[in-house]
Scaffold this motif. Structure first.
Motif, PDB file in Angstrom:
ATOM      1  N   PHE A  70     -43.960 -30.617  -2.350  1.00 36.95           N
ATOM      2  CA  PHE A  70     -44.803 -29.908  -1.393  1.00 36.95           C
ATOM      3  C   PHE A  70     -45.826 -30.861  -0.768  1.00 36.95           C
ATOM      4  O   PHE A  70     -46.127 -30.775   0.420  1.00 36.95           O
ATOM      5  N   ASP A  71     -46.349 -31.774  -1.573  1.00 39.48           N
ATOM      6  CA  ASP A  71     -47.298 -32.770  -1.074  1.00 39.48           C
ATOM      7  C   ASP A  71     -46.598 -33.775  -0.160  1.00 39.48           C
ATOM      8  O   ASP A  71     -47.111 -34.127   0.904  1.00 39.48           O
ATOM      9  N   ILE A  72     -45.432 -34.224  -0.593  1.00 39.94           N
ATOM     10  CA  ILE A  72     -44.692 -35.231   0.170  1.00 39.94           C
ATOM     11  C   ILE A  72     -44.170 -34.645   1.482  1.00 39.94           C
ATOM     12  O   ILE A  72     -44.283 -35.264   2.546  1.00 39.94           O
ATOM     13  N   ASP A  73     -43.613 -33.442   1.413  1.00 38.00           N
ATOM     14  CA  ASP A  73     -43.120 -32.787   2.630  1.00 38.00           C
ATOM     15  C   ASP A  73     -44.265 -32.539   3.610  1.00 38.00           C
ATOM     16  O   ASP A  73     -44.111 -32.712   4.824  1.00 38.00           O
TER      17      ASP A  73
ATOM     18  N   GLY B   1     -46.310 -40.544  -4.255  1.00 38.35           N
ATOM     19  CA  GLY B   1     -45.851 -39.551  -5.217  1.00 38.35           C
ATOM     20  C   GLY B   1     -46.157 -40.043  -6.619  1.00 38.35           C
ATOM     21  O   GLY B   1     -45.680 -41.111  -7.021  1.00 38.35           O
ATOM     22  N   VAL B   2     -46.978 -39.309  -7.364  1.00 39.46           N
ATOM     23  CA  VAL B   2     -47.312 -39.717  -8.731  1.00 39.46           C
ATOM     24  C   VAL B   2     -46.361 -39.038  -9.711  1.00 39.46           C
ATOM     25  O   VAL B   2     -46.061 -37.850  -9.584  1.00 39.46           O
ATOM     26  N   THR B   3     -45.890 -39.806 -10.678  1.00 35.75           N
ATOM     27  CA  THR B   3     -44.847 -39.308 -11.582  1.00 35.75           C
ATOM     28  C   THR B   3     -45.385 -38.644 -12.845  1.00 35.75           C
ATOM     29  O   THR B   3     -44.610 -38.121 -13.642  1.00 35.75           O
ATOM     30  N   TYR B   4     -46.699 -38.664 -13.044  1.00 37.11           N
ATOM     31  CA  TYR B   4     -47.259 -38.111 -14.283  1.00 37.11           C
ATOM     32  C   TYR B   4     -47.556 -36.613 -14.191  1.00 37.11           C
ATOM     33  O   TYR B   4     -48.000 -36.001 -15.157  1.00 37.11           O
TER      34      TYR B   4
ATOM     35  N   THR C 229     -38.630 -39.113  -4.793  1.00 34.81           N
ATOM     36  CA  THR C 229     -37.790 -40.073  -4.068  1.00 34.81           C
ATOM     37  C   THR C 229     -36.932 -39.362  -3.028  1.00 34.81           C
ATOM     38  O   THR C 229     -36.828 -39.804  -1.880  1.00 34.81           O
ATOM     39  N   ASP C 230     -36.319 -38.257  -3.431  1.00 34.51           N
ATOM     40  CA  ASP C 230     -35.455 -37.498  -2.522  1.00 34.51           C
ATOM     41  C   ASP C 230     -36.212 -36.999  -1.294  1.00 34.51           C
ATOM     42  O   ASP C 230     -35.645 -36.903  -0.200  1.00 34.51           O
TER      43      ASP C 230
ATOM     44  N   TYR D  88     -44.634 -44.256  -1.254  1.00 36.09           N
ATOM     45  CA  TYR D  88     -44.814 -45.022  -2.490  1.00 36.09           C
ATOM     46  C   TYR D  88     -44.582 -44.095  -3.682  1.00 36.09           C
ATOM     47  O   TYR D  88     -44.810 -42.891  -3.590  1.00 36.09           O
ATOM     48  N   ILE D  89     -44.150 -44.673  -4.790  1.00 32.37           N
ATOM     49  CA  ILE D  89     -44.043 -43.950  -6.056  1.00 32.37           C
ATOM     50  C   ILE D  89     -44.968 -44.653  -7.043  1.00 32.37           C
ATOM     51  O   ILE D  89     -44.919 -45.880  -7.175  1.00 32.37           O
TER      52      ILE D  89
END
Length: 217
Positions: free
Chosen positions: A170-173, A184-187, A196-197, A202-203
């Motif tokens: 939702f943040d990335i879109d 995009g934070v992975t935690y 990624t999709d 950045y990740i």
């Protein structure tokens, strides 16, 4: 010197670990409406999008029933659940350093403005944010792109100079639709694959390290 001058940060799953508070409040509303105990995998999907969308999309509720569910959710959330959160490691240092170096940091969240403001005040983080952009309690829409565009306008931020930091699609879109970069934070509550999709710029597994290497160095 970084090309970014303004950082939009999501709240749940990015600044705070609030999963328990959200999931238990969502379950309270569902139990009250006769839906019974739901699996954690479903309840976790309430972290990120608007409550109305979640109740309608995940449980197939009508707008009328979803409105009742949101009201029940908020009754227990306001009573104290919303403060059952912790701040992720590194976040205070990020906020303090950004403030010291003159960068703007704005909280951009789908959580109602009133709740987000109270949570930040309780955690002692309010003074480190330059602003907060969230929907009003009566606002039926908390679409991230709308909130991002509102923040861009309020803080006079050009597309190339601001970046959205969040943990879910939702943040990335929202960032992509607004024409800005994203981290995009992975935690948090979204997966690396999801971020990624949906084409995060950045990740970051460690957001503090990302700032140290990409922004402050």
């Amino acid at each position: 010197m970084s090309k970014y001058t303004t950082f939009f940060m999501d709240l749940d799953g990015t600044v705070t670990d609030s999963g328990h508070a959200i999931m238990s409040s969502a379950q309270y509303a569902l139990t009250s409406l006769g839906y019974g105990e739901q699996p954690p995998e479903l309840l976790q999907k309430f972290v990120g999008p608007s409550l109305m969308d979640s109740y309608q999309n995940l449980l197939g509720m009508s707008q009328e029933e979803a409105t009742k569910a949101v009201s029940l959710y908020r009754s227990v959330y306001e009573a104290g659940k919303m403060f059952e959160v912790t701040v992720y490691p590194g976040i205070p240092e990020i906020l303090k350093t950004n403030k010291k170096l003159g960068y703007q940091t704005v909280l951009v969240t789908s959580k109602p403005h009133l709740f987000a403001s109270q949570i930040m005040e309780k955690l002692g983080l309010s003074s480190y944010f330059d602003g907060l952009c969230g929907p009003e309690m009566s606002d039926p829409s908390s679409e991230k792109v709308r909130l991002i565009k509102k923040a861009m306008k309020e803080f006079s931020c050009k597309q190339a100079e601001c970046i959205m930091i969040g943990d879910t699609r939702f943040d990335i879109d929202g960032a992509n639709k607004a024409g800005i970069d994203s981290v995009g934070v992975t935690y948090g509550y979204g997966s690396r694959q999801e971020l990624t999709d949906h084409k995060a710029t950045y990740i970051a597994d460690d957001l503090l390290q990302w700032f140290q290497e990409k922004i402050w160095s």
